[in-house]
Design an enzyme around this catalytic site. Structure first.
Site, PDB file in Angstrom:
ATOM      1  N   LYS A   1       0.965  -1.166   0.048  1.00  0.00           N
ATOM      2  CA  LYS A   1       0.003  -0.034  -0.117  1.00  0.00           C
ATOM      3  C   LYS A   1       0.857   1.389   0.169  1.00  0.00           C
ATOM      4  CE  LYS A   1      -3.947  -2.389   2.086  1.00  0.00           C
ATOM      5  NZ  LYS A   1      -4.590  -2.575   3.271  1.00  0.00           N
TER       6      LYS A   1
ATOM      7  N   GLN B   1      -4.664  -1.503   9.587  1.00  0.00           N
ATOM      8  CA  GLN B   1      -4.656  -2.961   9.130  1.00  0.00           C
ATOM      9  C   GLN B   1      -5.136  -4.195  10.027  1.00  0.00           C
ATOM     10  OE1 GLN B   1      -3.700  -3.432   5.957  1.00  0.00           O
ATOM     11  NE2 GLN B   1      -3.737  -5.710   5.923  1.00  0.00           N
TER      12      GLN B   1
ATOM     13  N   ASP C   1     -11.067   2.700   4.052  1.00  0.00           N
ATOM     14  CA  ASP C   1     -11.173   1.376   3.808  1.00  0.00           C
ATOM     15  C   ASP C   1     -12.695   0.953   3.766  1.00  0.00           C
ATOM     16  OD1 ASP C   1      -9.193  -0.657   3.547  1.00  0.00           O
ATOM     17  OD2 ASP C   1      -8.609  -0.316   5.949  1.00  0.00           O
TER      18      ASP C   1
END
Ligand code: GUN
Length: 291
Positions: free
Chosen positions: A52, A96, A119
């Site tokens: 990412k 994460q 997200d």
């Protein structure tokens, strides 16, 4: 049979995003900035977060990686999230997953400002997707929708089996596929579904997102079906440099010959997830979701 090239489509999307960044720079506007919070040293999470950060560099975004050890307290993590929420330099951020057991993922996700939740995991964004409102859409389902669009795969009136009901993939996928304009008739299958084979055999489109390697076999798929494989189980391998390889949820060799379209693993859905995250960050930077 058409092999859906997620790597190529993701590269195209990244080029489109890089072009937008060039325009932002030329106009003297703020460069998009994505932050990632990583707790601990889980191998998979390390790999995904590194990818990412690298993708941010590639498109010209700024990025910040914030690391904590496994033993970080829930409060410390919530304080960090609060400071990212308040920081005007950060357009969007992700925490994460998975997190260590002593930290509530639900609490952490709820503490993220929905306006920075690139997200798309916050209940406000999930709810807005369900209501058909502008929202940050969870990256994997968003990426799959983009693959269907860019390959011009007909969805109107098609029967679709989504296998797996996770909050991140299966459930939002079922919502997006049934939205007005997409118009699939969706069956959301899960571990308690009794007649799964019958359902999948009658489906025009199958999205396998249950996390069980090679679950979907040739005898479960009808001729001409579109099969999207979301599986990314890491298995030990002596054939790769990393010592791991990714296994999909689809028994590719059996299923592929029957399909009109199919995504491979790796190189199918996976690369799209990062492209979608970058796209959400760009949308946040340009205030396109929350005006
Ligand atoms: N863990 C596995 N996939 C994801 C993802 O898309 N976002 C975050 N934050 N964690 C993940």
């Amino acid at each position: 049979m058409v092999l859906i090239d997620g790597k190529e489509i993701a590269a195209t999307i990244k080029t489109e995003i890089a072009d937008e960044v060039a325009k932002i720079i030329a106009a003297g506007m703020k460069i998009p900035h994505l932050a990632a919070v990583l707790v601990g040293h889980d191998g998979g999470s390390e790999t995904y977060v590194a990818a990412k950060v690298k993708a941010c560099e590639l498109v010209g975004f700024e990025s910040t990686l914030i690391r904590f050890e496994d033993k970080v307290s829930e409060q410390e993590l919530l304080d960090c999230i609060n400071s990212l929420n308040q920081n005007p330099a950060i357009d969007g951020f992700i925490v994460q997953l998975p997190l260590p057991k002593h930290i509530s993922e639900e609490k952490v996700i709820e503490s993220i400002d929905p306006k920075k939740d690139v997200d798309g995991f916050h209940p406000v964004n999930v709810g807005r997707v369900v209501a058909g409102m502008p929202a940050f859409v969870s990256a994997t389902p968003f990426g799959i929708m983009e693959l269907l669009r860019r390959y011009k795969i007909e969805t109107k009136g098609k029967s679709c089996a989504v296998i797996g009901r996770s909050n991140i993939v299966g459930r939002p996928m079922s919502i997006l596929l049934s939205q007005k304009g997409v118009d699939c008739t969706v069956t959301l299958c899960h571990s308690r579904t009794k007649n799964l084979k019958e359902i999948s055999l009658n489906s025009d489109i199958i999205v396998a997102a249950l996390g069980m390697p090679e679950f979907l076999t040739g005898d479960m798929v009808k001729e001409g079906a579109v099969v999207i494989d979301v599986g990314t189980t890491r298995v030990v391998s002596d054939q790769t440099k990393s010592g791991f390889k990714l296994k999909g949820d689809v028994k590719f060799d059996e299923v592929a010959p029957k399909c009109s379209f199919i995504t491979p693993v790796p190189g199918g859905v996976g690369p799209m997830t990062i492209a979608s995250l970058l796209y959400n960050t760009l949308l946040s930077n340009q205030h396109k979701i929350y005006k």
